[in-house]
Design a protein around this motif. Structure first.
Motif, PDB file in Angstrom:
ATOM      1  N   VAL A  68       0.646  -1.071  -0.092  1.00  0.00           N
ATOM      2  CA  VAL A  68       0.101   0.174   0.002  1.00  0.00           C
ATOM      3  C   VAL A  68       0.799   1.235   0.099  1.00  0.00           C
ATOM      4  CG1 VAL A  68      -1.654   1.164   1.039  1.00  0.00           C
ATOM      5  CG2 VAL A  68      -1.991  -1.187   1.358  1.00  0.00           C
ATOM      6  N   PRO A  69       0.580   2.369  -0.934  1.00  0.00           N
ATOM      7  CA  PRO A  69       1.458   3.495  -0.855  1.00  0.00           C
ATOM      8  C   PRO A  69       1.305   4.230   0.459  1.00  0.00           C
ATOM      9  CG  PRO A  69      -0.057   3.427  -2.677  1.00  0.00           C
ATOM     10  CD  PRO A  69      -0.441   2.169  -1.869  1.00  0.00           C
ATOM     11  N   ARG A  70       2.253   4.867   1.052  1.00  0.00           N
ATOM     12  CA  ARG A  70       2.404   5.328   2.586  1.00  0.00           C
ATOM     13  C   ARG A  70       1.233   6.315   2.598  1.00  0.00           C
ATOM     14  NH1 ARG A  70       6.948   4.607   5.091  1.00  0.00           N
ATOM     15  NH2 ARG A  70       8.886   3.678   4.116  1.00  0.00           N
ATOM     16  N   ARG A  71       0.867   6.990   1.594  1.00  0.00           N
ATOM     17  CA  ARG A  71      -0.370   8.049   1.949  1.00  0.00           C
ATOM     18  C   ARG A  71      -1.513   7.137   2.185  1.00  0.00           C
ATOM     19  NH1 ARG A  71       0.268  12.515  -2.974  1.00  0.00           N
ATOM     20  NH2 ARG A  71       2.486  13.307  -2.141  1.00  0.00           N
ATOM     21  N   GLY A  72      -1.791   5.879   1.734  1.00  0.00           N
ATOM     22  CA  GLY A  72      -2.939   4.966   2.040  1.00  0.00           C
ATOM     23  C   GLY A  72      -2.956   4.293   3.233  1.00  0.00           C
ATOM     24  N   ARG A  73      -1.951   4.365   3.976  1.00  0.00           N
ATOM     25  CA  ARG A  73      -1.715   3.311   5.337  1.00  0.00           C
ATOM     26  C   ARG A  73      -2.560   3.686   6.369  1.00  0.00           C
ATOM     27  NH1 ARG A  73       4.930   1.741   4.779  1.00  0.00           N
ATOM     28  NH2 ARG A  73       4.608   0.858   2.618  1.00  0.00           N
TER      29      ARG A  73
ATOM     30  N   CYS B 266      -5.852   2.448   5.755  1.00  0.00           N
ATOM     31  CA  CYS B 266      -6.159   0.960   6.030  1.00  0.00           C
ATOM     32  C   CYS B 266      -6.210   0.870   7.587  1.00  0.00           C
ATOM     33  CB  CYS B 266      -4.840   0.528   5.323  1.00  0.00           C
ATOM     34  SG  CYS B 266      -4.777   0.520   3.532  1.00  0.00           S
TER      35      CYS B 266
ATOM     36  N   GLU C 136       4.896  -0.409   8.388  1.00  0.00           N
ATOM     37  CA  GLU C 136       5.304  -0.729   7.165  1.00  0.00           C
ATOM     38  C   GLU C 136       5.053  -2.277   6.776  1.00  0.00           C
ATOM     39  OE1 GLU C 136       9.423  -0.160   6.676  1.00  0.00           O
ATOM     40  OE2 GLU C 136      10.090  -1.293   8.396  1.00  0.00           O
TER      41      GLU C 136
ATOM     42  N   THR D  29       7.280  -6.636  -1.567  1.00  0.00           N
ATOM     43  CA  THR D  29       7.254  -6.319  -2.844  1.00  0.00           C
ATOM     44  C   THR D  29       8.426  -6.646  -3.717  1.00  0.00           C
ATOM     45  OG1 THR D  29       8.375  -4.225  -2.089  1.00  0.00           O
ATOM     46  CG2 THR D  29       6.091  -3.932  -2.169  1.00  0.00           C
TER      47      THR D  29
END
Length: 256
Positions: free
Chosen positions: A175-180, A183, A243, A250
């Motif tokens: 998941v991109p950091r902005r979306g964590r 979540c 993280e 990945t």
């Protein structure tokens, strides 16, 4: 060249030694999960001792939410759908089974083992505690829902806690950091929502739900500790909660 080959051989032996102890660490962590859950143990003592303030909170929450459920049938139907289908333990376990299969396909063997052991350990631990405690479910006039088995801890709440924790800790690297943050918020609201539906439907006491949350967190913390110990043994850096357990996911890809 000789130095490089020697270094690679040393690293390979270290990884193999870590792999051999990883399974033992996982099984040991799963076995002591309930014993390491100090907050849950304290709550269990209060439940078993029928502590009056706790019983008052349980009865008050059950009564008020039951009246609300009776007065709003459409709202109650929505809660039943969420509880019996969306957040049902079987649904969440199927999701984790698919996740584990995907990890195996990605050749992320240890992460797949962690996810599977955490899910199984959570289910077995909850069932064992239910059998030992044998707490009766709420008995309400004109119930809006029914559930079999004993009441403490809530299996729905515990399964939701372990399942969403596993999903987060496995998938966060993708998941991109902005979306964590989103979540984490979705997972947290889902876990809280599961607990609310069980109390609102009159099939669990409030303390049952809290017990499920605490015991689920204990299981996840124990198995996650075992995974982190394996990472340390294999020479990998310590991962951060933000993280996921294995940031290198990945980079893991199936062989073609």
């Amino acid at each position: 060249m000789v130095v490089r080959a020697t270094t690679q051989l040393f690293r390979e032996r270290r990884r193999r030694a870590a792999d051999r102890t990883f399974g033992v660490r996982l099984l040991g962590a799963a076995a002591v999960a309930a014993l390491s859950a100090v907050p849950f143990a304290l709550l269990l003592v209060l439940v078993e001792g029928k502590w009056r303030p706790l019983r008052t909170v349980d009865a008050s929450a059950a009564g008020r939410l039951h009246h609300l459920a009776l007065d709003h049938p459409a709202w109650t139907s929505t809660l039943r759908f969420l509880s019996d289908w969306v957040w049902d333990p079987l649904t969440l376990r199927c999701v984790l089974a698919v996740l584990t299969a995907w990890l195996l396909w990605r050749r992320a063997w240890r992460l797949a083992a962690w996810a599977g052991v955490t899910a199984v350990a959570g289910g077995l631990t909850g069932l064992l505690v239910k059998t030992v405690v044998e707490r009766a479910r709420p008995s309400l006039e004109d119930p809006v829902a029914r559930a079999p088995g004993f009441s403490f801890p809530s299996g729905h709440a515990m399964t939701a806690t372990t399942s969403f924790a596993v999903l987060l800790l496995v998938l966060l690297p993708l998941v991109p950091r902005r979306g964590r943050a989103l979540c984490w918020a979705v997972a947290g609201l889902s876990v809280l929502g599961v607990g609310f539906t069980r109390v609102a439907l009159g099939v669990h006491w409030f303390s049952d739900v809290v017990g499920g949350w605490l015991l689920g967190l204990a299981v996840v913390a124990s198995t996650a500790w075992a995974f982190e110990a394996w990472r340390a043994d294999s020479g990998r850096r310590r991962s951060e909660m933000t993280e996921g357990l294995e940031p290198e996911l990945t980079e893991t890809a199936p062989e073609r």
